[in-house]
Design an enzyme around this catalytic site. Structure first.
Site, mmCIF file in Angstrom:
data_model
loop_
_atom_site.group_PDB
_atom_site.id
_atom_site.type_symbol
_atom_site.label_atom_id
_atom_site.label_comp_id
_atom_site.label_asym_id
_atom_site.label_seq_id
_atom_site.Cartn_x
_atom_site.Cartn_y
_atom_site.Cartn_z
ATOM 1 N N ARG A 1 28.457 -2.858 -9.364
ATOM 2 C CA ARG A 1 29.743 -2.165 -9.314
ATOM 3 C C ARG A 1 29.651 -0.739 -8.780
ATOM 4 N NH1 ARG A 1 31.303 -2.932 -15.427
ATOM 5 N NH2 ARG A 1 29.018 -2.818 -15.576
ATOM 6 N N ASN B 1 19.012 -5.222 -13.279
ATOM 7 C CA ASN B 1 20.421 -5.105 -12.892
ATOM 8 C C ASN B 1 21.238 -4.697 -14.118
ATOM 9 O OD1 ASN B 1 23.107 -7.352 -12.421
ATOM 10 N ND2 ASN B 1 22.889 -5.458 -11.303
ATOM 11 N N GLY B 2 22.131 -3.733 -13.907
ATOM 12 C CA GLY B 2 23.017 -3.307 -14.978
ATOM 13 C C GLY B 2 23.080 -1.803 -15.122
ATOM 14 N N ASP B 3 24.264 -1.227 -14.849
ATOM 15 C CA ASP B 3 24.511 0.202 -15.043
ATOM 16 C C ASP B 3 23.613 1.106 -14.205
ATOM 17 O OD1 ASP B 3 26.344 -0.710 -16.847
ATOM 18 O OD2 ASP B 3 25.498 0.290 -18.600
ATOM 19 N N CYS C 1 26.808 -15.638 -14.193
ATOM 20 C CA CYS C 1 28.241 -15.321 -14.180
ATOM 21 C C CYS C 1 28.862 -15.626 -15.542
ATOM 22 C CB CYS C 1 28.961 -16.114 -13.090
ATOM 23 S SG CYS C 1 30.745 -15.772 -13.052
ATOM 24 N N MET D 1 28.723 -10.159 -5.882
ATOM 25 C CA MET D 1 29.909 -9.878 -6.691
ATOM 26 C C MET D 1 31.098 -10.632 -6.107
ATOM 27 S SD MET D 1 29.515 -5.761 -7.357
ATOM 28 C CE MET D 1 28.968 -5.410 -5.668
#
Length: 325
Positions: A229, A204-206, A104, A17
Site C-alpha cells: 500500500r 511484507n507488511g507496513d 488474500c 494488489m
C-alpha cells in the site's frame, strides 16, 4: 538473491494488489527501482474458462514496451488440476515466474478455500504448490500469511511444505488472515518462518520507508522486503529502499514537478490501456496517494477522489502547485 535462475537486484519488490498493481503501476515502480513486480491476482478457474478480463489483468499492453525487470503472474484457487490447466494455458504469455496466492483475506476469496483459506489446510496448500511446480516451465513462488488466526498459526508449516513442493521464494505478510491489515506486524513469527526454510523469504507488511525496510530485515533475517500500500502514490520509495540496502545515501524526496509528472505518466498509461472512463475512476486512489504529504493534502485528496475526466487531472495538478508554490 534468485528466483530459480532469475537474478533479483537488491531492493524492494512490488506486492500484488487487486485493483492496484496494474501494468501502469508495475511499469512506474520498475522504472523507479523495484526489484520485481507481480500482477494483480488472477483466478486459475477463470483462466481455464478463457475469461478475457482475467487475461487482461496479467498482460502488458500490446503497444507498450515492457520495462526491464522480473515480472510474476499471481494465480489463486485451491484445485490442483484446475491450477495445472490454467498454467498450461499461460505458456505463451510474457512473464518470468509464477506466484501462488495463499494470503488474500477477502471473504469472497477465502469462502471458497482460496487465498488465505489454504492456510487452514496445509496439506491442500502443499498439493496446490506441487501442481504448480509440476505444470510450470517457470519458477514458482508463493505469498502467504502467518496463519488463519492466532489459534491457527500454520504459516511455518505451509512454508516448509511449499519449499518441499519446489517453491523457490516466499513472501510473507506479517499478519494472520483474521488481522486483515491491522494491527501491527509480527516480526518474530516471520523470523520463525525464515529460520524454518532454506529458500529466500521476503518480509511484507507496513514497509513505508527505507528505515522500515532495514528494521524489518534486522528483526527477521529475511532476504528482502515487499512493499504494498505504501507504494500507491509513492513509487519513489523503491529507489530509497534500494539505496539503503546498498549502504548508500538515499536520494532526496522527489520535487513537486517530478511527483506530478510521474503521476500524470501513470494515469495516462491507465487511460491508454483501459479507456478514460474506467481509468479515471480507478485513478482516484492513485492520485490521492501522490497527494500525501503535500501542503493542502486534505483538499487535494478530496479533489483526487472526485476525478471523472482526464482533464480533471490537470486541474488537480494546478491545485497542487498553488498549495505548494
Amino acid at each position: 538473491m534468485r528466483i530459480g535462475a532469475i537474478e533479483i537486484n537488491p531492493g524492494a519488490a512490488l506486492a500484488p494488489m487487486a485493483g492496484i498493481s496494474d501494468s501502469a503501476m508495475r511499469a512506474v515502480c520498475l522504472r523507479q527501482g523495484a526489484a520485481f513486480t507481480v500482477s494483480e491476482m488472477v483466478s486459475a478457474k477463470a483462466l481455464t474458462m478463457n475469461d478475457r478480463k482475467s487475461l487482461a489483468l496479467l498482460r502488458w499492453p500490446a503497444d507498450a514496451t515492457r520495462p526491464a525487470g522480473p515480472y510474476g503472474v499471481q494465480l489463486f484457487g485451491h484445485e490442483p488440476d484446475v491450477l495445472a490447466e490454467a498454467i498450461h494455458r499461460l505458456d505463451g504469455e510474457d512473464f518470468d515466474f509464477l506466484d501462488l496466492n495463499m494470503g488474500c483475506p477477502a471473504p469472497k476469496i477465502v469462502s471458497h478455500g482460496d487465498g488465505a483459506g489454504l492456510l487452514r489446510e496445509p496439506a491442500k496448500a502443499e498439493a496446490f504448490a506441487r501442481a504448480a511446480v509440476a505444470a510450470s516451465r517457470r519458477p514458482v513462488t508463493a505469498k502467504l500469511r502467518l496463519g488463519w488466526d492466532d489459534a491457527t498459526m500454520t504459516g511455518t508449516e505451509v512454508a516448509r511444505r511449499c519449499e518441499a513442493a519446489g517453491v523457490q521464494l516466499l513472501a510473507v505478510h506479517a499478519r494472520t488472515r483474521a488481522q486483515q491489515y491491522t494491527p501491527g506486524v509480527n516480526f518474530e513469527a516471520v523470523a520463525a518462518i525464515k529460520r524454518a526454510v532454506g529458500i529466500p523469504v521476503l518480509f511484507n507488511g507496513d514497509i513505508a520507508s527505507a528505515d522500515d525496510a532495514l528494521y524489518a530485515l534486522r528483526q527477521t533475517g529475511c532476504d528482502g522486503v515487499m512493499v504494498g500500500r505504501a507504494a500507491v502514490g509513492d513509487p519513489f520509495l523503491f529507489a530509497q529502499i534500494r539505496a539503503a540496502l546498498a549502504g548508500e545515501t538515499p536520494p532526496p524526496p522527489p520535487t513537486l514537478r517530478r511527483r506530478l509528472a510521474v503521476m500524470e505518466q501513470q494515469v495516462r498509461a491507465m487511460c491508454d490501456e483501459k479507456g478514460k472512463g474506467r481509468a479515471m475512476r480507478e485513478a482516484r486512489k492513485v492520485a490521492a496517494g501522490y497527494m500525501r504529504g503535500l501542503h493542502g493534502a486534505a483538499a487535494l485528496r478530496k479533489a483526487a477522489h472526485a476525478l471523472t475526466y482526464y482533464t480533471d487531472l490537470a486541474d488537480l495538478m494546478a491545485l497542487a502547485q498553488r498549495y505548494n508554490s
